[in-house]
Design an enzyme around this catalytic site. Structure first.
Site, PDB file in Angstrom:
ATOM      1  N   CYS A 113       0.810  -1.230   0.000  1.00 56.24           N
ATOM      2  CA  CYS A 113       0.000   0.000   0.000  1.00 56.24           C
ATOM      3  C   CYS A 113       0.842   1.279   0.000  1.00 56.24           C
ATOM      4  CB  CYS A 113      -0.963   0.003   1.183  1.00 56.24           C
ATOM      5  SG  CYS A 113      -2.099  -1.384   1.148  1.00 56.24           S
ATOM      6  N   HIS A 249      -3.321   7.249   2.297  1.00 60.42           N
ATOM      7  CA  HIS A 249      -3.714   5.934   1.793  1.00 60.42           C
ATOM      8  C   HIS A 249      -5.135   5.648   2.286  1.00 60.42           C
ATOM      9  CE1 HIS A 249      -4.017   1.797   0.887  1.00 60.42           C
ATOM     10  NE2 HIS A 249      -3.859   1.376   2.133  1.00 60.42           N
ATOM     11  N   ASN A 279     -10.106  -0.119  -0.404  1.00 58.75           N
ATOM     12  CA  ASN A 279      -8.650  -0.040  -0.320  1.00 58.75           C
ATOM     13  C   ASN A 279      -8.058  -0.622  -1.604  1.00 58.75           C
ATOM     14  OD1 ASN A 279      -5.940  -0.445   0.191  1.00 58.75           O
ATOM     15  ND2 ASN A 279      -6.225  -1.268   2.255  1.00 58.75           N
TER      16      ASN A 279
END
Ligand code: UT7
Length: 322
Positions: A113, A249, A279
């Site tokens: 990520c 993020h 996500n």
């Protein structure tokens, strides 16, 4: 002194949308639980024949158009991804030939990520060294391929997408600083515990899906992102109030909210796309950045803090003047 600056951005989300109500039909979950715990309402999922490179290509073309550059201008291609099309060539090489770019360096970055933050940090260093002038930096994922759709603790969280930025050499910043970190001692808290070096049998017969100790990852993410905010401000001798936009993020609105509070940043200056995107790992930050630039919220000259946290653990930030 040479600096690098973002000249244009692009994003792409696959057409298919899976809502929380859709997931209620396949696993033991509720829209209420997912929204309360994560802020996610829906996520985009790649079509069966769509690969990470397909998504990356769409985002890259939009970024190049907005930066007003052609394939001939690009002299560096970096893709951050955890879900490459092939073992090799790299997805960056596949993208390079799709875009009719030839001869320049092209490689993938794997920092889960935090991948886009790493890729931007690398591009910045290439450009600052004077060897490269125009980088195409992409975060692209088909995470739906490594999600166990029967596991309610993970399948509600993730989505597919791609975001891209064209980063060019400039006389003034641009990117003011990048901060990249990792600590592999947390390897088992967030992992896909399979890989080609362990043999194909394992991938075919055992789990090749995301496994996460959500609660422990959550606590680490909140604490670590708090620290990286301090580190980034200190390195630039800036106050919290100097930051115009936080582009975090997109994993969970509660984690995003905690980082915003640390920065004393009102939520209307935090770009939040997790409700619509879920996500998307390395794609989440460039997608959020592109959304807020295109809808006119982020304007030239404003100071942006990008920050990410992910498997490894990896974490990092980029401070830049847009
Ligand atoms: O992108 C990389 C970084 N990743 C992250 O930042 C993710 C970090 N972690 C998180 O965002 C959160 O930990 C989650 C959203 C994954 C989970 O939220 P939580 O508040 O930490 O919940 P939990 O894991 O402690 O689970 C609470 C309860 C459990 O039931 P019991 O044991 O209390 O009876 C779970 O079994 O919720 C249950 N649960 C669910 N219930 C309905 C777990 N998943 C679901 C679900 N629907 N989808």
């Amino acid at each position: 002194m040479i600096y690098s600056r973002i000249a244009g951005t692009g994003g792409y989300l696959p057409d298919k949308v899976v809502t929380n109500a859709d997931l209620e039909k396949t696993v033991d979950t509720t829209d209420q639980w997912i929204q309360d715990r994560t802020g996610i309402r829906e996520r985009h999922i790649a079509a069966e024949d769509q690969t990470t490179c397909d998504l990356a290509e769409q985002a890259a073309r939009k970024a190049m158009e907005s930066a007003n550059v052609t394939s001939e201008d690009i002299d560096l291609v970096i893709i951050a991804t955890t879900t490459p099309d092939r073992v090799f060539p790299s997805t960056a090489c596949l993208l390079q030939q799709r875009l009719d770019i030839h001869g320049c360096a092209a490689f993938d970055v794997q920092a889960v990520c935090t991948g886009f933050v790493y890729a931007l940090g690398i591009a910045d260093k290439f450009i600052k060294s004077g060897t490269h002038k125009c980088a195409l930096v992409v975060g692209a994922e088909t995470l739906s391929r490594i999600v166990d759709w029967k596991d309610r603790t993970t399948c509600v969280l993730f989505g597919d997408g791609a975001g891209a930025a064209v980063v060019r050499a400039a006389d003034e910043p641009g990117i003011m600083s990048t901060h990249l970190h990792a600590d592999g001692k947390y390897e088992n808290l967030l992992t896909v515990p399979a890989g080609v070096s362990q043999g194909y049998d394992q991938i075919l017969q055992q789990s090749a899906f995301i496994e996460m100790k959500g609660n422990e990852v959550f606590k680490m993410a909140v604490n670590t992102l708090g620290r990286i905010v301090d580190e980034t401000l200190e390195a630039n001798q800036l106050q919290k109030s100097d930051i115009d936009w936080l582009i975090p993020h997109q994993a969970n609105t509660r984690i995003i909210g905690a980082t915003a509070r640390k920065l004393k940043m009102p939520m209307d200056h935090v770009v939040v796309t997790v409700a619509e995107h879920g996500n998307t790992s390395a794609a989440s930050i460039p997608l959020a950045l592109d959304v807020a630039i295109r809808d006119g919220r982020i304007k030239r000259g404003e100071i942006l803090m990008l920050e990410g946290f992910g498997g490894g653990f990896t974490w990092g930030s980029v401070l830049l003047k847009y």
